[in-house]
Design an enzyme around this catalytic site. Structure first.
Site, short mmCIF file in Angstrom:
data_model
loop_
_atom_site.label_atom_id
_atom_site.label_comp_id
_atom_site.label_asym_id
_atom_site.label_seq_id
_atom_site.Cartn_x
_atom_site.Cartn_y
_atom_site.Cartn_z
N GLU A 1 -6.35 56.17 -22.14
CA GLU A 1 -6.21 54.74 -22.43
C GLU A 1 -4.84 54.41 -23.01
O GLU A 1 -4.65 53.35 -23.62
CB GLU A 1 -7.31 54.28 -23.41
N ASP B 1 -2.07 51.74 -27.02
CA ASP B 1 -3.39 52.37 -26.92
C ASP B 1 -4.46 51.28 -27.02
O ASP B 1 -4.40 50.40 -27.88
CB ASP B 1 -3.57 53.39 -28.04
N ILE B 2 -5.45 51.35 -26.13
CA ILE B 2 -6.55 50.38 -26.15
C ILE B 2 -7.48 50.70 -27.32
O ILE B 2 -7.96 51.83 -27.46
CB ILE B 2 -7.34 50.41 -24.83
N ASN C 1 -16.68 52.93 -22.89
CA ASN C 1 -17.20 53.96 -21.99
C ASN C 1 -18.61 54.38 -22.37
O ASN C 1 -19.49 54.52 -21.51
CB ASN C 1 -16.28 55.18 -22.02
N ASP D 1 -13.14 51.59 -16.62
CA ASP D 1 -12.07 51.43 -15.63
C ASP D 1 -11.63 49.98 -15.50
O ASP D 1 -10.45 49.68 -15.30
CB ASP D 1 -12.53 51.95 -14.27
#
Length: 342
Positions: free
Chosen positions: A257, A214-215, A222, A231
């Site tokens: 993500e 997971d980022i 965002n 993106d």
């Protein structure tokens, strides 16, 4: 030579697919035939793995199972494209079977005429009658030759159409199994691959580990910079993960993500080493945006939860354990790898 090989390959696949479908009590519909054509053509490895797993586990190919295979591996998002493929497939199969029936009927008729010719010869025909019999036999032979020549021409045309359709199906299959943004495998492709690995573990206790990635702080990117920058972050992480895997290792975007990597034939100690190297690779580079005035986004980091198959697992339990470890990694400050050793 290549064209003749294509004709032979198409005929070989037909001879394999139809009897196999019949043996498994699978109706020969356009959708089902498309599945088994791909299976015997061996161009869609994920489809082949899934079917081999079903057969190994003696799963009955019910209408719902057939529909699931079609939806997962063949169907593309556009209904119009799928409808065209279905119609073309139905026409091609029907036309091919009609040609085969024509040859069968012609051969049967020729055999009957030969039998009749032999019977008439035993009746001591006159020279005039014998001449007529020979004339009729020659005409029959010429007709069979002409029919077979026409059959060859028709099959050549059908083969070309079938391979054009096959290319279209290949493209549909790739699109259906690929994440549009990152070009990685998507969740559907992961589920098919994971099912194969689960079958291998259940049958032969072949190790397989899962990395759920997971980022960190993705929502901030965002909210601060907009979805276009978000993106870009997703694409950067996806490329880093893709470049890090090798061999049979499998990487996919699971959603949002989150990414998944499956490591077949891998012990947990080696999986943890891979996870740590992935984490280091991702955070090694600082991202910038803007061509003239570059703005530094800083280091991108990821948190990783690791799990391995154990007795009694299904795909949900494996993923749940990895997700729990991912949550612990997030709670422990992020940018780290977690695995619970039982």
């Amino acid at each position: 030579m290549q064209h003749n090989q294509n004709i032979e390959q198409t005929a070989d696949i037909l001879r394999l697919a139809v009897p196999k479908m019949t043996d498994l009590d699978i109706p020969i519909t356009p959708e089902n035939y498309a599945i088994w054509y791909d299976y015997f053509a061996e161009t869609n490895l994920n489809l082949k793995r899934a079917i081999d797993g079903l057969i190994a586990n003696q799963v009955v190919f019910t209408p719902s199972v057939n529909a699931g295979l079609y939806n997962r591996f063949i169907e593309e998002r556009s209904p119009e494209i799928i409808e065209n493929v279905q119609i073309e497939t139905q026409i091609l199969i029907k036309s091919l079977f009609n040609k085969i029936e024509e040859v069968t009927e012609g051969t049967s008729s020729f055999g009957e005429n030969l039998h009749q010719f032999g019977s008439q010869l035993q009746q001591n025909p006159t020279a005039e009658e014998l001449s007529g019999l020979v004339f009729n036999l020659v005409a029959e032979v010429d007709q069979v030759i002409a029919t077979n020549a026409k059959m060859k021409t028709d099959l050549s045309a059908l083969s070309e159409e079938l391979f054009n359709l096959k290319d279209e199906m290949d493209n549909l299959s790739k699109v259906a199994m690929t994440d549009e943004l990152t070009s990685l495998n998507n969740r559907r492709a992961y589920e098919a691959f994971a099912l194969e690995q689960l079958t291998r573990f259940q049958d032969a206790q072949v190790d397989c580990c899962l990395l759920l990635i997971d980022i960190d702080h993705f929502k901030i990117f965002n909210d601060t910079y907009g979805h276009l920058i978000g993106d870009k972050v997703l694409a950067y992480v996806a490329l880093a993960l893709k470049n890090a895997v090798k061999g049979d290792d499998f990487v996919a975007r699971y959603g949002g993500e989150e990414f998944i990597i499956m490591l077949p034939d891998t012990k947990i100690a080696d999986a943890l080493t891979v996870a740590e190297k992935l984490r280091e690779r991702v955070c090694a580079k600082q991202l910038t945006i803007g061509k003239e005035t570059k703005q530094n986004l800083g280091h991108i980091t990821v948190s990783i939860g690791v799990a391995k198959f154990k007795t009694g697992d299904d795909l949900d339990t494996l993923l749940a354990r990895a997700d729990k470890q991912l949550y612990l990694a997030k709670s422990d400050g992020r940018n780290c790898v977690k695995y619970y050793q039982e």
